[in-house]
Design a protein around this motif. Sequence first.
Motif, PDB file in Angstrom:
ATOM      1  N   GLN A   6       0.821  -1.200   0.000  1.00  0.00           N
ATOM      2  CA  GLN A   6       0.000   0.000   0.000  1.00  0.00           C
ATOM      3  C   GLN A   6       0.859   1.256   0.000  1.00  0.00           C
ATOM      4  OE1 GLN A   6      -2.325  -1.131   3.434  1.00  0.00           O
ATOM      5  NE2 GLN A   6      -4.156  -1.317   2.179  1.00  0.00           N
ATOM      6  N   TYR A   7       1.971   1.215   0.703  1.00  0.00           N
ATOM      7  CA  TYR A   7       2.913   2.330   0.696  1.00  0.00           C
ATOM      8  C   TYR A   7       3.412   2.581  -0.722  1.00  0.00           C
ATOM      9  CZ  TYR A   7       7.344   4.785   1.398  1.00  0.00           C
ATOM     10  OH  TYR A   7       8.384   5.659   1.310  1.00  0.00           O
ATOM     11  N   GLU A   8       3.823   1.508  -1.401  1.00  0.00           N
ATOM     12  CA  GLU A   8       4.308   1.639  -2.774  1.00  0.00           C
ATOM     13  C   GLU A   8       3.193   2.118  -3.704  1.00  0.00           C
ATOM     14  OE1 GLU A   8       6.006  -2.175  -3.650  1.00  0.00           O
ATOM     15  OE2 GLU A   8       7.624  -1.893  -2.202  1.00  0.00           O
ATOM     16  N   ASP A   9       1.994   1.602  -3.500  1.00  0.00           N
ATOM     17  CA  ASP A   9       0.853   2.047  -4.303  1.00  0.00           C
ATOM     18  C   ASP A   9       0.556   3.519  -4.064  1.00  0.00           C
ATOM     19  OD1 ASP A   9       0.546  -0.462  -5.376  1.00  0.00           O
ATOM     20  OD2 ASP A   9      -1.105  -1.035  -4.043  1.00  0.00           O
ATOM     21  N   CYS A  10       0.653   3.946  -2.812  1.00  0.00           N
ATOM     22  CA  CYS A  10       0.406   5.351  -2.479  1.00  0.00           C
ATOM     23  C   CYS A  10       1.408   6.238  -3.186  1.00  0.00           C
ATOM     24  CB  CYS A  10       0.478   5.560  -0.972  1.00  0.00           C
ATOM     25  SG  CYS A  10       0.123   7.251  -0.451  1.00  0.00           S
ATOM     26  N   THR A  11       2.667   5.834  -3.154  1.00  0.00           N
ATOM     27  CA  THR A  11       3.705   6.604  -3.821  1.00  0.00           C
ATOM     28  C   THR A  11       3.447   6.660  -5.316  1.00  0.00           C
ATOM     29  OG1 THR A  11       5.286   5.983  -2.114  1.00  0.00           O
ATOM     30  CG2 THR A  11       6.189   6.836  -4.148  1.00  0.00           C
ATOM     31  N   SER A  12       3.136   5.508  -5.913  1.00  0.00           N
ATOM     32  CA  SER A  12       2.847   5.468  -7.352  1.00  0.00           C
ATOM     33  C   SER A  12       1.619   6.294  -7.690  1.00  0.00           C
ATOM     34  CB  SER A  12       2.626   4.021  -7.816  1.00  0.00           C
ATOM     35  OG  SER A  12       3.786   3.269  -7.672  1.00  0.00           O
ATOM     36  N   ALA A  22      -6.215   3.781 -16.694  1.00  0.00           N
ATOM     37  CA  ALA A  22      -5.600   3.002 -17.772  1.00  0.00           C
ATOM     38  C   ALA A  22      -4.098   3.260 -17.847  1.00  0.00           C
ATOM     39  CB  ALA A  22      -6.265   3.335 -19.104  1.00  0.00           C
ATOM     40  N   GLU A  23      -3.693   4.511 -17.692  1.00  0.00           N
ATOM     41  CA  GLU A  23      -2.264   4.849 -17.713  1.00  0.00           C
ATOM     42  C   GLU A  23      -1.532   4.214 -16.532  1.00  0.00           C
ATOM     43  OE1 GLU A  23      -2.316   9.185 -19.909  1.00  0.00           O
ATOM     44  OE2 GLU A  23      -2.984   9.062 -17.826  1.00  0.00           O
ATOM     45  N   LEU A  24      -2.147   4.270 -15.357  1.00  0.00           N
ATOM     46  CA  LEU A  24      -1.544   3.631 -14.185  1.00  0.00           C
ATOM     47  C   LEU A  24      -1.444   2.119 -14.375  1.00  0.00           C
ATOM     48  CD1 LEU A  24      -3.146   5.487 -11.149  1.00  0.00           C
ATOM     49  CD2 LEU A  24      -0.739   5.373 -11.734  1.00  0.00           C
ATOM     50  N   ALA A  25      -2.481   1.519 -14.933  1.00  0.00           N
ATOM     51  CA  ALA A  25      -2.477   0.074 -15.157  1.00  0.00           C
ATOM     52  C   ALA A  25      -1.320  -0.339 -16.056  1.00  0.00           C
ATOM     53  CB  ALA A  25      -3.807  -0.368 -15.766  1.00  0.00           C
ATOM     54  N   ARG A  26      -1.086   0.411 -17.109  1.00  0.00           N
ATOM     55  CA  ARG A  26       0.038   0.100 -18.007  1.00  0.00           C
ATOM     56  C   ARG A  26       1.369   0.219 -17.271  1.00  0.00           C
ATOM     57  NH1 ARG A  26      -3.297   2.660 -21.656  1.00  0.00           N
ATOM     58  NH2 ARG A  26      -2.307   4.700 -21.393  1.00  0.00           N
ATOM     59  N   LYS A  27       1.518   1.238 -16.455  1.00  0.00           N
ATOM     60  CA  LYS A  27       2.778   1.435 -15.723  1.00  0.00           C
ATOM     61  C   LYS A  27       3.016   0.366 -14.668  1.00  0.00           C
ATOM     62  CE  LYS A  27       3.482   6.336 -16.293  1.00  0.00           C
ATOM     63  NZ  LYS A  27       3.761   7.604 -15.635  1.00  0.00           N
ATOM     64  N   LEU A  28       1.939  -0.092 -14.027  1.00  0.00           N
ATOM     65  CA  LEU A  28       2.051  -1.077 -12.952  1.00  0.00           C
ATOM     66  C   LEU A  28       1.896  -2.516 -13.444  1.00  0.00           C
ATOM     67  CD1 LEU A  28      -0.066   0.775 -10.231  1.00  0.00           C
ATOM     68  CD2 LEU A  28       2.429   0.658 -10.403  1.00  0.00           C
ATOM     69  N   THR A  34      -7.927  -3.578 -11.460  1.00  0.00           N
ATOM     70  CA  THR A  34      -7.047  -3.715 -10.303  1.00  0.00           C
ATOM     71  C   THR A  34      -6.628  -2.347  -9.794  1.00  0.00           C
ATOM     72  OG1 THR A  34      -6.260  -5.871 -11.057  1.00  0.00           O
ATOM     73  CG2 THR A  34      -4.860  -4.692  -9.483  1.00  0.00           C
ATOM     74  N   VAL A  35      -6.314  -1.441 -10.704  1.00  0.00           N
ATOM     75  CA  VAL A  35      -5.957  -0.075 -10.301  1.00  0.00           C
ATOM     76  C   VAL A  35      -7.112   0.567  -9.557  1.00  0.00           C
ATOM     77  CG1 VAL A  35      -5.416   2.254 -11.130  1.00  0.00           C
ATOM     78  CG2 VAL A  35      -4.255   0.278 -12.122  1.00  0.00           C
ATOM     79  N   LYS A  36      -8.312   0.436 -10.081  1.00  0.00           N
ATOM     80  CA  LYS A  36      -9.481   1.026  -9.425  1.00  0.00           C
ATOM     81  C   LYS A  36      -9.644   0.474  -8.012  1.00  0.00           C
ATOM     82  CE  LYS A  36     -12.114   1.867 -13.650  1.00  0.00           C
ATOM     83  NZ  LYS A  36     -13.297   1.497 -14.426  1.00  0.00           N
TER      84      LYS A  36
END
Length: 66
Positions: A6-12, A22-28, A34-36
Amino acid sequence: MLSRLQYEDCTSCSRAAGESNAELARKLFVSEATVKTYVSRLLAKLDLTNRTQAAILAHEAGLLDG
């Protein structure tokens, strides 16, 4: 307390406050759904209502430095 993931997700999420799911999903390398889910759970856990608030919180906590 945030888990390491969650820390890493918060930072991202905070660094990408202006990006779409969609942009976050491609990066992750995950699905948009899942991003939602990640974003919704993170915001709920932090008692925030949007990514901008998460970005402000992360900045104030020094998570975006460096």
